[in-house]
Design a protein around this motif. Structure first.
Motif, PDB file in Angstrom:
ATOM      1  N   GLU A 105       0.833  -1.201   0.000  1.00  0.00           N
ATOM      2  CA  GLU A 105       0.000   0.000   0.000  1.00  0.00           C
ATOM      3  C   GLU A 105       0.868   1.251   0.000  1.00  0.00           C
ATOM      4  OE1 GLU A 105      -2.136  -0.462   3.587  1.00  0.00           O
ATOM      5  OE2 GLU A 105      -3.257  -2.235   2.928  1.00  0.00           O
ATOM      6  N   TYR A 151     -20.591   9.700   2.159  1.00  0.00           N
ATOM      7  CA  TYR A 151     -19.691   8.944   1.290  1.00  0.00           C
ATOM      8  C   TYR A 151     -20.419   8.573   0.009  1.00  0.00           C
ATOM      9  CZ  TYR A 151     -17.284   8.708   5.726  1.00  0.00           C
ATOM     10  OH  TYR A 151     -16.683   9.050   6.918  1.00  0.00           O
ATOM     11  N   SER A 155     -17.636   6.037  -5.207  1.00  0.00           N
ATOM     12  CA  SER A 155     -16.302   5.815  -4.649  1.00  0.00           C
ATOM     13  C   SER A 155     -16.327   4.749  -3.560  1.00  0.00           C
ATOM     14  CB  SER A 155     -15.746   7.127  -4.066  1.00  0.00           C
ATOM     15  OG  SER A 155     -16.557   7.576  -2.989  1.00  0.00           O
ATOM     16  N   VAL A 169     -15.680  -1.066   0.912  1.00  0.00           N
ATOM     17  CA  VAL A 169     -14.420  -0.389   0.622  1.00  0.00           C
ATOM     18  C   VAL A 169     -14.779   0.962   0.022  1.00  0.00           C
ATOM     19  CG1 VAL A 169     -12.252  -0.437  -0.660  1.00  0.00           C
ATOM     20  CG2 VAL A 169     -13.243  -2.574   0.146  1.00  0.00           C
ATOM     21  N   SER A 171     -13.228   5.231  -0.854  1.00  0.00           N
ATOM     22  CA  SER A 171     -12.179   6.252  -0.875  1.00  0.00           C
ATOM     23  C   SER A 171     -12.773   7.498  -0.245  1.00  0.00           C
ATOM     24  CB  SER A 171     -11.731   6.532  -2.305  1.00  0.00           C
ATOM     25  OG  SER A 171     -10.809   7.607  -2.335  1.00  0.00           O
ATOM     26  N   GLY A 176      -8.867  11.330  -0.043  1.00  0.00           N
ATOM     27  CA  GLY A 176      -8.390  10.014   0.318  1.00  0.00           C
ATOM     28  C   GLY A 176      -8.194   9.930   1.829  1.00  0.00           C
ATOM     29  N   CYS A 178      -8.068   5.334   1.643  1.00  0.00           N
ATOM     30  CA  CYS A 178      -9.073   4.285   1.572  1.00  0.00           C
ATOM     31  C   CYS A 178      -9.523   3.901   2.979  1.00  0.00           C
ATOM     32  CB  CYS A 178      -8.500   3.047   0.887  1.00  0.00           C
ATOM     33  SG  CYS A 178      -7.750   3.344  -0.737  1.00  0.00           S
ATOM     34  N   THR A 180     -11.571   0.494   4.670  1.00  0.00           N
ATOM     35  CA  THR A 180     -12.141  -0.834   4.461  1.00  0.00           C
ATOM     36  C   THR A 180     -12.783  -1.315   5.748  1.00  0.00           C
ATOM     37  OG1 THR A 180     -10.516  -1.405   2.761  1.00  0.00           O
ATOM     38  CG2 THR A 180     -11.625  -3.237   3.851  1.00  0.00           C
ATOM     39  N   VAL A 194      -3.757   3.590  -0.981  1.00  0.00           N
ATOM     40  CA  VAL A 194      -4.155   2.845  -2.179  1.00  0.00           C
ATOM     41  C   VAL A 194      -3.109   1.773  -2.460  1.00  0.00           C
ATOM     42  CG1 VAL A 194      -5.388   4.799  -3.173  1.00  0.00           C
ATOM     43  CG2 VAL A 194      -2.964   4.469  -3.703  1.00  0.00           C
ATOM     44  N   GLY A 199      -6.172   1.811  -6.834  1.00  0.00           N
ATOM     45  CA  GLY A 199      -7.477   1.576  -6.237  1.00  0.00           C
ATOM     46  C   GLY A 199      -7.422   1.184  -4.774  1.00  0.00           C
ATOM     47  N   CYS A 200      -8.618   1.113  -4.183  1.00  0.00           N
ATOM     48  CA  CYS A 200      -8.739   0.779  -2.761  1.00  0.00           C
ATOM     49  C   CYS A 200      -9.054  -0.688  -2.522  1.00  0.00           C
ATOM     50  CB  CYS A 200      -9.828   1.638  -2.122  1.00  0.00           C
ATOM     51  SG  CYS A 200      -9.403   3.392  -1.978  1.00  0.00           S
ATOM     52  N   ASN A 201      -9.507  -1.391  -3.562  1.00  0.00           N
ATOM     53  CA  ASN A 201      -9.806  -2.815  -3.404  1.00  0.00           C
ATOM     54  C   ASN A 201      -8.526  -3.638  -3.454  1.00  0.00           C
ATOM     55  OD1 ASN A 201     -12.939  -3.267  -3.503  1.00  0.00           O
ATOM     56  ND2 ASN A 201     -12.507  -1.710  -5.047  1.00  0.00           N
TER      57      ASN A 201
END
Length: 207
Positions: A105, A151, A155, A169, A171, A176, A178, A180, A194, A199-201
């Protein structure tokens, strides 16, 4: 008395008349200075620092309580954060680390980490059901809770496993990082950077 003009004289006479009539005029290509070519506009380099600051300002307007909590935190990246971690010397461990590097990350600045942790705590408090409603029981309830807290769905991703366990999940809007969360007891919500692949996944599969 009659004057006779020879062919050669006629040519000279015509040339003289042409020169007299052209006196005082400017002829293109006669040596006059041409207009200078327009100077091309310089290519504008994006001011990423200004764009980032503007994004944080928009975030702070959306979430003033988070902005107040994280005011004054450093926005510079931690020293050495861009350098990859040292790989193990053991061949098997080294190979494992290389194959799972896609899960690394991006490092968070103190300011970004503060915002992420504040959002994670804010969401977890809502999920814990302090309002007496209890945790969401469906994807629709979870989506409604997150959107109600500011949110955006585009996103955020809300998921339900085959056994009905919920997770999400997202952003953090504008700045930013992320966040989760897993609603499987006990509820867990964490902030993170990220992934290196974007991405955040969490990416699936190795290299």
């Amino acid at each position: 008395m009659t004057f006779r003009t020879t062919p050669a004289g006629a040519v000279l006479l015509a040339a003289g008349l042409l020169a007299l009539t052209a006196c005082g005029t400017t002829v293109s290509g006669s040596g006059a200075a041409a207009d200078p070519s327009p100077v091309p506009s310089p290519v504008r380099t994006p001011d990423y620092a200004a764009e980032a600051a503007a994004a944080v300002a928009r975030h702070d307007k959306l979430f003033p309580e988070v902005a107040e909590l994280c005011e004054g935190r450093a926005s510079a990246a931690p020293a050495g954060s861009a350098a990859p971690g040292e790989l193990p010397t053991d061949p098997e461990a080294r190979k494992y680390a290389e194959n799972h590097a896609y899960k690394n990350e991006a490092a968070l600045t103190p300011a970004t980490k503060c915002r992420g942790d504040a959002h994670a705590a804010r969401i977890k408090k809502a999920l814990d059901g302090d309002d007496g409603k209890g945790a969401p029981k469906s994807k629709e309830e979870l989506s409604g809770l997150l959107t109600g807290m500011g949110y955006k769905l585009e996103s955020a991703g809300v998921y339900a496993s085959s056994t009905g366990n919920l997770s999400f999940v997202l952003s953090v809007p504008e700045s930013g990082p992320c966040v989760t969360g897993h609603l499987t007891p006990p509820i867990s919500v964490k902030a993170h950077g990220v992934y290196m692949e974007g991405g955040c996944n969490e990416p699936r599969g190795g290299h």
